[in-house]
Design a protein around this motif. Structure first.
Motif, mmCIF file in Angstrom:
data_model
loop_
_atom_site.group_PDB
_atom_site.id
_atom_site.type_symbol
_atom_site.label_atom_id
_atom_site.label_comp_id
_atom_site.label_asym_id
_atom_site.label_seq_id
_atom_site.Cartn_x
_atom_site.Cartn_y
_atom_site.Cartn_z
ATOM 1 N N THR A 29 60.248 36.779 26.637
ATOM 2 C CA THR A 29 60.583 35.653 25.767
ATOM 3 C C THR A 29 62.045 35.273 25.957
ATOM 4 O OG1 THR A 29 61.242 37.052 23.906
ATOM 5 C CG2 THR A 29 58.898 36.448 24.066
ATOM 6 N N ASP A 30 62.385 34.064 25.564
ATOM 7 C CA ASP A 30 63.772 33.633 25.695
ATOM 8 C C ASP A 30 64.702 34.518 24.868
ATOM 9 O OD1 ASP A 30 62.656 32.691 23.343
ATOM 10 O OD2 ASP A 30 63.549 30.705 23.468
ATOM 11 N N ALA A 31 64.212 35.008 23.716
ATOM 12 C CA ALA A 31 65.027 35.877 22.870
ATOM 13 C C ALA A 31 65.284 37.215 23.552
ATOM 14 C CB ALA A 31 64.339 36.097 21.522
ATOM 15 N N ALA A 32 64.227 37.799 24.153
ATOM 16 C CA ALA A 32 64.380 39.083 24.852
ATOM 17 C C ALA A 32 65.302 38.940 26.055
ATOM 18 C CB ALA A 32 63.018 39.608 25.290
ATOM 19 N N MET A 33 65.152 37.850 26.802
ATOM 20 C CA MET A 33 66.006 37.629 27.966
ATOM 21 C C MET A 33 67.463 37.447 27.552
ATOM 22 S SD MET A 33 64.540 37.741 30.941
ATOM 23 C CE MET A 33 62.909 37.736 31.669
ATOM 24 N N ALA A 34 67.678 36.722 26.463
ATOM 25 C CA ALA A 34 69.045 36.498 25.987
ATOM 26 C C ALA A 34 69.708 37.811 25.592
ATOM 27 C CB ALA A 34 69.039 35.527 24.804
ATOM 28 N N ARG A 35 68.939 38.705 24.946
ATOM 29 C CA ARG A 35 69.486 40.013 24.574
ATOM 30 C C ARG A 35 69.861 40.818 25.814
ATOM 31 N NH1 ARG A 35 65.358 39.912 20.653
ATOM 32 N NH2 ARG A 35 64.002 41.207 21.976
ATOM 33 N N VAL A 36 68.976 40.797 26.808
ATOM 34 C CA VAL A 36 69.230 41.543 28.036
ATOM 35 C C VAL A 36 70.488 41.025 28.720
ATOM 36 C CG1 VAL A 36 68.418 41.957 30.382
ATOM 37 C CG2 VAL A 36 66.852 42.251 28.474
ATOM 38 N N ASN A 42 77.974 42.748 28.954
ATOM 39 C CA ASN A 42 78.874 43.718 28.318
ATOM 40 C C ASN A 42 79.047 44.966 29.194
ATOM 41 O OD1 ASN A 42 79.452 42.185 26.035
ATOM 42 N ND2 ASN A 42 77.741 43.016 24.856
ATOM 43 N N ILE A 43 77.950 45.381 29.827
ATOM 44 C CA ILE A 43 78.023 46.538 30.732
ATOM 45 C C ILE A 43 78.951 46.228 31.905
ATOM 46 C CG2 ILE A 43 76.700 47.935 32.378
ATOM 47 C CD1 ILE A 43 74.310 47.637 30.411
ATOM 48 N N PHE A 44 78.801 45.041 32.480
ATOM 49 C CA PHE A 44 79.673 44.630 33.585
ATOM 50 C C PHE A 44 81.138 44.681 33.155
ATOM 51 C CE2 PHE A 44 76.620 41.800 36.285
ATOM 52 C CZ PHE A 44 75.714 42.846 36.342
ATOM 53 N N LYS A 45 81.383 44.168 31.947
ATOM 54 C CA LYS A 45 82.756 44.122 31.436
ATOM 55 C C LYS A 45 83.308 45.520 31.225
ATOM 56 C CE LYS A 45 85.530 42.044 27.739
ATOM 57 N NZ LYS A 45 85.479 41.193 26.504
ATOM 58 N N GLN A 46 82.509 46.397 30.607
ATOM 59 C CA GLN A 46 82.956 47.767 30.341
ATOM 60 C C GLN A 46 83.194 48.535 31.641
ATOM 61 O OE1 GLN A 46 79.940 49.412 27.785
ATOM 62 N NE2 GLN A 46 80.315 47.908 26.163
ATOM 63 N N CYS A 47 82.388 48.246 32.665
ATOM 64 C CA CYS A 47 82.538 48.926 33.954
ATOM 65 C C CYS A 47 83.562 48.227 34.856
ATOM 66 C CB CYS A 47 81.191 49.000 34.673
ATOM 67 S SG CYS A 47 79.959 50.018 33.831
ATOM 68 N N ASN A 48 84.073 47.107 34.365
ATOM 69 C CA ASN A 48 85.049 46.314 35.130
ATOM 70 C C ASN A 48 84.524 45.983 36.527
ATOM 71 O OD1 ASN A 48 87.487 44.937 35.460
ATOM 72 N ND2 ASN A 48 88.509 46.706 36.373
ATOM 73 N N SER A 49 83.261 45.607 36.555
ATOM 74 C CA SER A 49 82.626 45.234 37.820
ATOM 75 C C SER A 49 81.711 44.043 37.567
ATOM 76 C CB SER A 49 81.818 46.406 38.386
ATOM 77 O OG SER A 49 81.072 45.997 39.513
ATOM 78 N N PHE A 50 81.963 42.938 38.266
ATOM 79 C CA PHE A 50 81.183 41.726 38.062
ATOM 80 C C PHE A 50 80.437 41.314 39.331
ATOM 81 C CE2 PHE A 50 84.732 41.862 35.145
ATOM 82 C CZ PHE A 50 84.139 41.598 33.924
ATOM 83 N N TYR A 67 74.806 50.321 37.308
ATOM 84 C CA TYR A 67 73.392 50.162 37.634
ATOM 85 C C TYR A 67 72.518 50.944 36.642
ATOM 86 C CZ TYR A 67 73.812 47.647 42.065
ATOM 87 O OH TYR A 67 74.033 46.680 43.028
ATOM 88 N N PHE A 68 72.907 52.165 36.355
ATOM 89 C CA PHE A 68 72.135 53.016 35.452
ATOM 90 C C PHE A 68 72.000 52.380 34.072
ATOM 91 C CE2 PHE A 68 72.507 56.179 32.021
ATOM 92 C CZ PHE A 68 71.312 56.867 32.171
ATOM 93 N N GLN A 69 73.102 51.929 33.500
ATOM 94 C CA GLN A 69 73.060 51.358 32.157
ATOM 95 C C GLN A 69 72.300 50.029 32.131
ATOM 96 O OE1 GLN A 69 76.622 51.300 29.848
ATOM 97 N NE2 GLN A 69 77.039 53.459 30.161
ATOM 98 N N THR A 70 72.401 49.267 33.210
ATOM 99 C CA THR A 70 71.649 48.008 33.284
ATOM 100 C C THR A 70 70.148 48.278 33.329
ATOM 101 O OG1 THR A 70 73.443 46.831 34.411
ATOM 102 C CG2 THR A 70 71.223 45.943 34.666
ATOM 103 N N LEU A 71 69.732 49.192 34.184
ATOM 104 C CA LEU A 71 68.305 49.523 34.294
ATOM 105 C C LEU A 71 67.765 50.045 32.968
ATOM 106 C CD1 LEU A 71 68.415 51.328 37.759
ATOM 107 C CD2 LEU A 71 67.437 49.070 37.289
ATOM 108 N N HIS A 72 68.538 50.894 32.320
ATOM 109 C CA HIS A 72 68.117 51.460 31.043
ATOM 110 C C HIS A 72 67.971 50.372 29.978
ATOM 111 C CE1 HIS A 72 67.810 54.447 27.803
ATOM 112 N NE2 HIS A 72 68.614 53.646 27.129
ATOM 113 N N THR A 73 68.910 49.451 29.954
ATOM 114 C CA THR A 73 68.866 48.354 28.982
ATOM 115 C C THR A 73 67.626 47.495 29.183
ATOM 116 O OG1 THR A 73 71.273 48.270 28.768
ATOM 117 C CG2 THR A 73 70.067 46.270 28.198
ATOM 118 N N VAL A 74 67.342 47.154 30.431
ATOM 119 C CA VAL A 74 66.209 46.271 30.734
ATOM 120 C C VAL A 74 64.883 46.923 30.349
ATOM 121 C CG1 VAL A 74 64.919 45.158 32.605
ATOM 122 C CG2 VAL A 74 67.419 45.062 32.574
ATOM 123 N N ILE A 75 64.684 48.175 30.729
ATOM 124 C CA ILE A 75 63.391 48.823 30.507
ATOM 125 C C ILE A 75 63.132 49.059 29.031
ATOM 126 C CG2 ILE A 75 63.905 51.309 30.530
ATOM 127 C CD1 ILE A 75 61.254 49.488 32.677
#
Length: 324
Positions: A29-36, A42-50, A67-75
């Motif tokens: 859903t658009d809401a789920a995608m927006a949250r992701v 935020n993960i990119f910002k915290q890791c200082n990698s864009f 990568y780890f935190q992104t994958l975990h967030t998505v799943i």
């Protein structure tokens, strides 16, 4: 309600450089995608990698936390990923029987395969909402898609499906998008790359790249309920030349990987632990050199060290994770 689908492919049928072609769709859903997207930014910002996420280019573990935190967030969001495998040899044989070139066949597949993947995500939407569900599809930017008028054809076929089967969704647009600017397209690329890695059993290779990729996947799968969610939310199909796609149980490929990696890690931990016991005050750099780990695998070694010292494999990369 709006439902968003993102599409990508790996290995091109008419380039004759691989045994299989892969097509992936990532929907929610658009809401789920927006949250992701918000959480991943935020993960990119915290890791200082864009930099853009690409599983194929993940050849050093310096970005393992990102990568780890992104994958975990998505799943851990209510999303679905559908992946289709095509045996290129079988497909080309079918094309030759009716006089099609490889390029002509690939162009036809562009129309049929995405439509089948997308329909697999939208066919159950009717039971979830009473009003009309508007579906928006984003495909990775590709000049070939424009030449084929892929957007128009997918809209026509998807809406024909909906009307014919009395569904209540409607595809309102299909747009091409540059993956550099699209986190969802980067996500489908990364998950599809992981699945291909498992399907082709690339983890059996002895290269450092294979070990680095294996380490990322294993860390991700052992975190919380990720293994269960990975097997539930990723649907794997294969084209066999029949009208209906054949469902493939992804656990048939995950289980051998988990068993192999657990055995491999056990041997590595014993080896590293012996060196640590003999040299309790040894700095990390010296431990890395002593164990033979290159600098591209420094975080892999840190993960083993954390596990040996009782802090857990993902201690150094977990940060604040969403556990559902």
């Amino acid at each position: 309600m709006h439902y968003l689908i993102y599409f990508d492919e790996s290995n091109k049928l008419d380039q004759f450089n691989a045994n299989y072609s892969y097509y992936g769709a990532y929907g929610g859903t658009d809401a789920a995608m927006a949250r992701v997207v918000k959480q991943v930014r935020n993960i990119f910002k915290q890791c200082n990698s864009f930099s853009e996420l690409h599983f194929r280019e993940y050849t050093k573990d310096n970005l393992v936390k990102k990568y780890f935190q992104t994958l975990h967030t998505v799943i851990n969001e209510n999303v679905q990923i559908n992946i289709l495998t095509v045996n290129n040899r079988d497909a080309l044989y079918a094309a030759q029987k009716i006089g099609l070139t490889a390029t002509e066949l690939r162009n036809l597949f562009y129309i049929k395969i995405p439509e089948r993947l997308f329909y697999g995500m939208t066919r159950d939407l009717s039971s979830q909402e009473s009003g009309t569900i508007k579906v928006k599809i984003k495909v990775d930017q590709n000049d070939e898609y424009d030449k084929l008028f892929l957007e128009t054809k997918i809209i026509e076929q998807m809406n024909a499906h909906s009307a014919y089967r009395n569904k209540n969704y409607r595809v309102v647009n299909v747009l091409s998008q540059n993956s550099v600017k699209s986190i969802p397209l980067q996500i489908v690329d990364t998950f599809m790359g992981m699945v291909i890695f498992l399907l082709e059993q690339n983890y059996l290779e002895s290269s450092n790249t294979a070990k680095i990729k294996s380490d990322l996947i294993y860390r991700f799968l052992i975190e919380g309920n990720n293994l269960m969610k990975f097997q539930q939310q990723i649907k794997l199909y294969k084209w066999t030349g029949h009208e209906e796609l054949t469902f493939v149980n992804i656990s048939d490929y995950v289980s051998p990987f988990m068993a192999y990696k657990a055995a491999y890690d056990s041997q590595e931990i014993i080896r590293i632990q012996k060196i640590m016991v003999e040299n309790p005050a040894m700095p990390l750099k010296e431990l890395r050199l002593k164990t033979g780990y290159p600098n591209t695998m420094k975080n892999t070694l840190i993960g083993y060290k954390d596990q040996i010292e009782g802090r857990g494999r993902n201690y150094s990369i977990s940060g604040v994770l969403i556990i559902q």
